[in-house]
Write a protein that holds these residues in place. Structure first.
Motif, PDB file in Angstrom:
ATOM      1  N   ILE A  11      83.352  50.435  20.336  1.00  0.00           N
ATOM      2  CA  ILE A  11      82.481  50.404  21.524  1.00  0.00           C
ATOM      3  C   ILE A  11      81.798  51.762  21.654  1.00  0.00           C
ATOM      4  O   ILE A  11      82.478  52.803  21.602  1.00  0.00           O
ATOM      5  CB  ILE A  11      83.266  50.152  22.835  1.00  0.00           C
ATOM      6  N   LYS A  16      80.398  53.731  24.455  1.00  0.00           N
ATOM      7  CA  LYS A  16      80.710  53.570  25.883  1.00  0.00           C
ATOM      8  C   LYS A  16      79.545  54.005  26.791  1.00  0.00           C
ATOM      9  O   LYS A  16      78.582  54.642  26.331  1.00  0.00           O
ATOM     10  CB  LYS A  16      81.974  54.379  26.196  1.00  0.00           C
ATOM     11  N   PRO A  17      79.665  53.690  28.107  1.00  0.00           N
ATOM     12  CA  PRO A  17      78.549  53.961  29.036  1.00  0.00           C
ATOM     13  C   PRO A  17      78.028  55.397  29.007  1.00  0.00           C
ATOM     14  O   PRO A  17      76.800  55.610  29.066  1.00  0.00           O
ATOM     15  CB  PRO A  17      79.152  53.631  30.404  1.00  0.00           C
ATOM     16  N   VAL A  71      75.802  55.628  25.802  1.00  0.00           N
ATOM     17  CA  VAL A  71      74.590  54.801  25.871  1.00  0.00           C
ATOM     18  C   VAL A  71      73.610  55.421  26.867  1.00  0.00           C
ATOM     19  O   VAL A  71      72.410  55.532  26.595  1.00  0.00           O
ATOM     20  CB  VAL A  71      74.940  53.346  26.260  1.00  0.00           C
ATOM     21  N   ARG A  93      76.534  44.343  29.235  1.00  0.00           N
ATOM     22  CA  ARG A  93      77.062  44.984  30.436  1.00  0.00           C
ATOM     23  C   ARG A  93      78.340  44.238  30.779  1.00  0.00           C
ATOM     24  O   ARG A  93      78.311  43.037  31.045  1.00  0.00           O
ATOM     25  CB  ARG A  93      76.029  44.869  31.574  1.00  0.00           C
ATOM     26  N   MET A 144      83.747  51.581  32.773  1.00  0.00           N
ATOM     27  CA  MET A 144      83.290  50.711  31.676  1.00  0.00           C
ATOM     28  C   MET A 144      82.292  49.652  32.144  1.00  0.00           C
ATOM     29  O   MET A 144      81.598  49.058  31.329  1.00  0.00           O
ATOM     30  CB  MET A 144      84.488  50.052  30.981  1.00  0.00           C
ATOM     31  N   ILE A 178      77.066  48.903  27.426  1.00  0.00           N
ATOM     32  CA  ILE A 178      77.809  49.408  26.262  1.00  0.00           C
ATOM     33  C   ILE A 178      77.259  48.727  25.010  1.00  0.00           C
ATOM     34  O   ILE A 178      76.565  47.713  25.111  1.00  0.00           O
ATOM     35  CB  ILE A 178      79.326  49.135  26.371  1.00  0.00           C
ATOM     36  N   GLU A 230      85.484  59.509  30.003  1.00  0.00           N
ATOM     37  CA  GLU A 230      84.119  59.326  29.478  1.00  0.00           C
ATOM     38  C   GLU A 230      84.067  59.896  28.060  1.00  0.00           C
ATOM     39  O   GLU A 230      83.422  60.917  27.812  1.00  0.00           O
ATOM     40  CB  GLU A 230      83.120  60.014  30.399  1.00  0.00           C
ATOM     41  N   SER A 243      83.033  58.509  25.169  1.00  0.00           N
ATOM     42  CA  SER A 243      81.922  58.100  24.282  1.00  0.00           C
ATOM     43  C   SER A 243      82.158  56.900  23.377  1.00  0.00           C
ATOM     44  O   SER A 243      81.223  56.141  23.122  1.00  0.00           O
ATOM     45  CB  SER A 243      81.423  59.279  23.421  1.00  0.00           C
TER      46      SER A 243
END
Ligand code: CMP
Length: 140
Positions: free
Chosen positions: A7, A9-10, A13, A39, A65, A70, A111, A113
């Motif tokens: 993934i 992650k947010p 992105v 999402r 998340m 993502i 967070e 990544s």
């Protein structure tokens, strides 16, 4: 050949790091055989991280998340699971080896990544969670 689940992650992105992170996989011998941007719903995030339910970081993790899109990917290559974990670095970016994705891009232990499967069993479960078999495009 082995497959692993990844993934982006947010936090990554949101900072336009999809390309740079995917490049790290590709230049280290991992091929993207499936990829999509989604999402996550709260229900999906809670289910995906169910093993962490009850830990103090679980609820903030679900909130994070679901906070932005993502990118979920299936990566294929020799020793893909271990190789991806080496490319990512350890969970806490402050402890991650220089040159890893988390050392270079992550903001905090939450967070951080990227996510990567930690075993063949997790990889199979996580790939099936997000992808149908017919969505996978192996190179051959
Ligand atoms: P990952 O290992 O991909 O999956 C579990 C996630 O929970 C982890 O990445 C982090 O994003 C988050 N996480 C793990 N440990 C902590 C912690 N101590 N504090 C906050 N978040 C954490």
């Amino acid at each position: 050949m082995q497959r692993t689940f990844s993934i982006i992650k947010p936090d990554a992105v949101s900072r336009n790091l999809i390309g740079q992170i995917t490049q790290r996989f590709e230049e280290n011998g991992l091929s993207v055989i499936a990829s999509k941007m989604i999402r996550l719903s709260t229900e999906q995030a809670e289910k995906f991280y169910a093993e962490h339910k009850g830990r103090d970081f679980y609820e903030p993790l679900v909130g994070y998340m679901t906070s932005a899109p993502i990118v979920v990917q299936v990566l294929e290559g020799e020793d893909a699971i271990a190789k991806n974990r080496q490319i990512m670095g350890v969970t806490d970016p402050a402890k991650a080896e220089a040159g890893t994705i988390r050392a270079d891009f992550a903001l905090s232990v939450r967070e951080n990544s990227v996510h990567g499967s930690d075993s063949p069993e997790s990889a199979a479960r996580e790939i099936a969670f997000f992808f149908d078999e017919k969505e996978l495009c192996p190179r051959n």
